[in-house]
Scaffold this motif. Structure first.
Motif, PDB file in Angstrom:
ATOM      1  N   SER A   7       0.838  -1.197   0.000  1.00 57.43           N
ATOM      2  CA  SER A   7       0.000   0.000   0.000  1.00 57.43           C
ATOM      3  C   SER A   7       0.869   1.242   0.000  1.00 57.43           C
ATOM      4  O   SER A   7       2.050   1.193   0.384  1.00 57.43           O
ATOM      5  N   VAL A   8       0.246   2.358  -0.434  1.00 55.06           N
ATOM      6  CA  VAL A   8       0.927   3.651  -0.427  1.00 55.06           C
ATOM      7  C   VAL A   8      -0.055   4.703   0.092  1.00 55.06           C
ATOM      8  O   VAL A   8      -1.234   4.697  -0.283  1.00 55.06           O
ATOM      9  N   GLU A   9       0.432   5.583   0.930  1.00 50.11           N
ATOM     10  CA  GLU A   9      -0.340   6.735   1.383  1.00 50.11           C
ATOM     11  C   GLU A   9       0.417   8.009   1.035  1.00 50.11           C
ATOM     12  O   GLU A   9       1.655   8.037   1.112  1.00 50.11           O
ATOM     13  N   VAL A  10      -0.314   9.044   0.660  1.00 51.17           N
ATOM     14  CA  VAL A  10       0.262  10.364   0.427  1.00 51.17           C
ATOM     15  C   VAL A  10      -0.480  11.355   1.311  1.00 51.17           C
ATOM     16  O   VAL A  10      -1.708  11.484   1.211  1.00 51.17           O
ATOM     17  N   ASN A  11       0.260  12.010   2.198  1.00 54.43           N
ATOM     18  CA  ASN A  11      -0.318  12.974   3.135  1.00 54.43           C
ATOM     19  C   ASN A  11      -1.512  12.385   3.885  1.00 54.43           C
ATOM     20  O   ASN A  11      -2.558  13.026   4.070  1.00 54.43           O
ATOM     21  N   GLY A  12      -1.369  11.121   4.297  1.00 50.90           N
ATOM     22  CA  GLY A  12      -2.375  10.477   5.125  1.00 50.90           C
ATOM     23  C   GLY A  12      -3.525   9.821   4.400  1.00 50.90           C
ATOM     24  O   GLY A  12      -4.373   9.187   5.026  1.00 50.90           O
ATOM     25  N   GLU A  13      -3.573   9.934   3.069  1.00 51.37           N
ATOM     26  CA  GLU A  13      -4.662   9.352   2.290  1.00 51.37           C
ATOM     27  C   GLU A  13      -4.133   8.230   1.402  1.00 51.37           C
ATOM     28  O   GLU A  13      -3.027   8.326   0.857  1.00 51.37           O
ATOM     29  N   ARG A  14      -4.934   7.184   1.238  1.00 51.12           N
ATOM     30  CA  ARG A  14      -4.534   6.095   0.355  1.00 51.12           C
ATOM     31  C   ARG A  14      -4.340   6.618  -1.061  1.00 51.12           C
ATOM     32  O   ARG A  14      -5.095   7.471  -1.541  1.00 51.12           O
ATOM     33  N   ALA A  15      -3.325   6.078  -1.741  1.00 49.65           N
ATOM     34  CA  ALA A  15      -2.999   6.519  -3.100  1.00 49.65           C
ATOM     35  C   ALA A  15      -2.856   5.305  -3.998  1.00 49.65           C
ATOM     36  O   ALA A  15      -2.443   4.225  -3.550  1.00 49.65           O
ATOM     37  N   ALA A  16      -3.201   5.496  -5.261  1.00 42.76           N
ATOM     38  CA  ALA A  16      -3.002   4.437  -6.249  1.00 42.76           C
ATOM     39  C   ALA A  16      -1.524   4.356  -6.604  1.00 42.76           C
ATOM     40  O   ALA A  16      -0.777   5.334  -6.480  1.00 42.76           O
ATOM     41  N   PHE A  17      -1.081   3.171  -7.056  1.00 44.03           N
ATOM     42  CA  PHE A  17       0.323   3.013  -7.439  1.00 44.03           C
ATOM     43  C   PHE A  17       0.446   1.952  -8.511  1.00 44.03           C
ATOM     44  O   PHE A  17      -0.384   1.059  -8.644  1.00 44.03           O
ATOM     45  N   GLU A  18       1.482   2.092  -9.312  1.00 45.90           N
ATOM     46  CA  GLU A  18       1.836   1.106 -10.338  1.00 45.90           C
ATOM     47  C   GLU A  18       3.326   1.241 -10.604  1.00 45.90           C
ATOM     48  O   GLU A  18       3.993   2.105 -10.029  1.00 45.90           O
TER      49      GLU A  18
END
Length: 496
Positions: A96-107
């Protein structure tokens, strides 16, 4: 067919309008691997943000063949609007990845992990990224840096472009940052990392967690985490500097004659160029065959065999120790802005290695430099000029560490000292490490400072010595000659 309903007619018109708008909005560009355009590693590093700090946690099972569970937290600032954020990362599974506390999509694309936050991050905004991932110590296609599997655990060897095979990062020395490491390991395993310990080891159900933090910014390629059945040996260096060595417990007594030399070597270096620039120093002796020694920050990595082989003279071993120590100033405290500036790291480390051998083992510097001069055209033919080196051979990233960046670049410093005199050269060295401490610097920065200290324009001198295909005449030694260029030059000592 005639449509008589006004509501239906309006709905159809709205749908048609939406279709028209959708047709005119371009689809998002596909994710691609980025880079900052380094001449030798064009896809290394990423634009758009400046990392201030890393906080990296590893959980080690006790097996150096199994992936470690890891969490990498990156504290950065956006330097432009970012709809996507590229991180260098290529050997591990991302959960998983979070940006500034929110879940973020990644590839992924190439060797990049590409993160898409829920909303764009604007210039000047904080960028806090958390990646939960694994870190795999087993290379998929042969060893190419990152984790080094030792007889009893793991260590890191990330130079030049392999930190991103261990943890997600902006993997280029132009973007230095502070580091915190939190390492959990089972009972009987000792974990050590760059910097200084933060408190004592915290006991867990079946082991302990160690925390280490750097006090000075560090390039990703200099990160170090050691896991093994090790003993940590502590002593003091000049001005109370903490000196800690990490050695296989079974070799503690055997290695002591070498370990105890470090404080005096530190004192010698400080007499040459000023006070040690970092918070600690020491040797990490790994029971592994790497083929090199490495200046990981505050804790240089050495092969055990360097100290246990009977065929290596003591003066040679000590000079290699000083080579990695000198890197703490040249390459670590003052890092290269691009990998074409590598000559500044290795040329200076080789210079002080040779100076130490002259002072302590009656190995004349001039004789070594004359031999290097003889071979210099061959070195340049093989690897390019010192400040414009050839790129790595396909599939061999560390092939940039050719003889021209070692003795070939120390020869440039010898020529400079001949040109401007010993006193001015000494002033230049001290000012270089003082003015660029904790930063990244370029060849142009060095040549401009040299001209300033010398009180005259040295552009023509450096153009020939740093960028010429042929070696210029040596100031003060008109009788020195080079051999005809050959297809290969003698390999340098096993160090980086």
């Amino acid at each position: 067919m005639l449509i008589t309903s006004r509501r239906l007619r309006a709905a159809l018109l709205a749908a048609a309008a939406a279709t028209l708008v959708a047709a005119t909005v371009p689809a998002p560009a596909p994710p691609v691997a980025l880079g900052i355009g380094d001449p030798l590693f064009p896809h290394l590093g990423n634009p758009g943000y400046d990392v201030r700090a890393y906080d990296i946690s590893f959980t080690y099972s006790g097996s150096n063949s199994k992936p470690l569970d890891a969490v990498t937290k990156i504290d950065a600032v956006a330097t432009e609007r970012l709809d996507r954020v590229n991180l260098d990362f290529s050997r591990g599974a991302v959960a998983s990845v979070e940006v500034n506390g929110e879940r973020a999509a990644f590839e992924t694309a190439g060797e990049d992990l590409i993160v898409t936050p829920g909303a764009p991050v604007h210039e000047g905004w904080p960028l806090r990224i958390t990646v939960r991932h694994t870190s795999d110590p087993q290379p998929k296609e042969g060893p190419d840096g990152g984790w080094v599997r030792t007889r009893d655990g793991l260590a890191m060897a990330n130079q030049a472009d392999a930190a991103h095979r261990v943890f997600p990062c902006n993997d280029h020395p132009a973007d230095k940052a502070l580091f915190t490491f939190r390492v959990t390991a089972p009972r009987g395993v000792t974990a050590v990392a760059n910097g200084l310990p933060v408190g004592g080891a915290e006991k867990t159900a079946d082991g302990a967690t160690w925390t280490y933090r750097t006090r000075h910014p560090m390039a990703t390629e200099l990160a170090q985490v050691s896991l093994g059945r090790s003993t940590v040996v502590r002593r003091n260096g000049p001005n109370g500097l903490p000196v800690r060595d990490v050695v296989p417990t079974a070799d503690r007594t055997r290695l002591e004659p070498w370990l105890k030399k470090t404080p005096a070597q530190l004192e010698w270096m400080e007499r040459q160029i000023g006070r040690y620039p970092l918070e600690a120093y020491g040797l990490l002796v790994a029971d592994a065959e790497t083929g090199f020694e490495l200046e990981t920050q505050t804790l240089s990595l050495f092969e055990r065999s360097l100290f246990t082989r009977s065929d290596l003279p003591a003066w040679y071993v000590e000079s290699i120790m000083v080579h990695e120590l000198a890197h703490q100033w040249f390459g670590n405290s003052v890092s290269p802005r691009s990998w074409s500036d590598l000559w500044l790291n290795e040329g200076h480390a080789t210079w002080y290695e040779a100076r130490y051998a002259e002072d302590h083992a009656k190995r004349p510097l001039e004789a070594r430099m004359r031999q290097a001069y003889t071979q210099s055209d061959a070195m340049r033919a093989q690897g390019g000029p010192p400040a414009a080196p050839r790129g790595p051979a396909p599939g061999k990233k560390i092939s940039i560490f050719r003889p021209v960046v070692y003795d070939g670049s120390a020869l440039v410093l010898y020529a400079l000292r001949q040109e401007i005199g010993k006193e001015a050269f000494g002033q230049l060295e001290r000012r270089w490490v003082r003015d660029h401490r904790d930063a990244s610097a370029t060849t142009a920065d060095f040549t401009h400072l040299a001209s300033e200290v010398a009180g005259r324009d040295l552009t023509a001198f450096f153009k020939e010595w740093l960028y010429g295909k042929k070696t210029p005449p040596m100031p003060g030694h008109p009788d020195w000659r080079t051999e005809a260029a050959k297809t290969s030059a003698k390999a340098g000592p096993a160090r980086r």
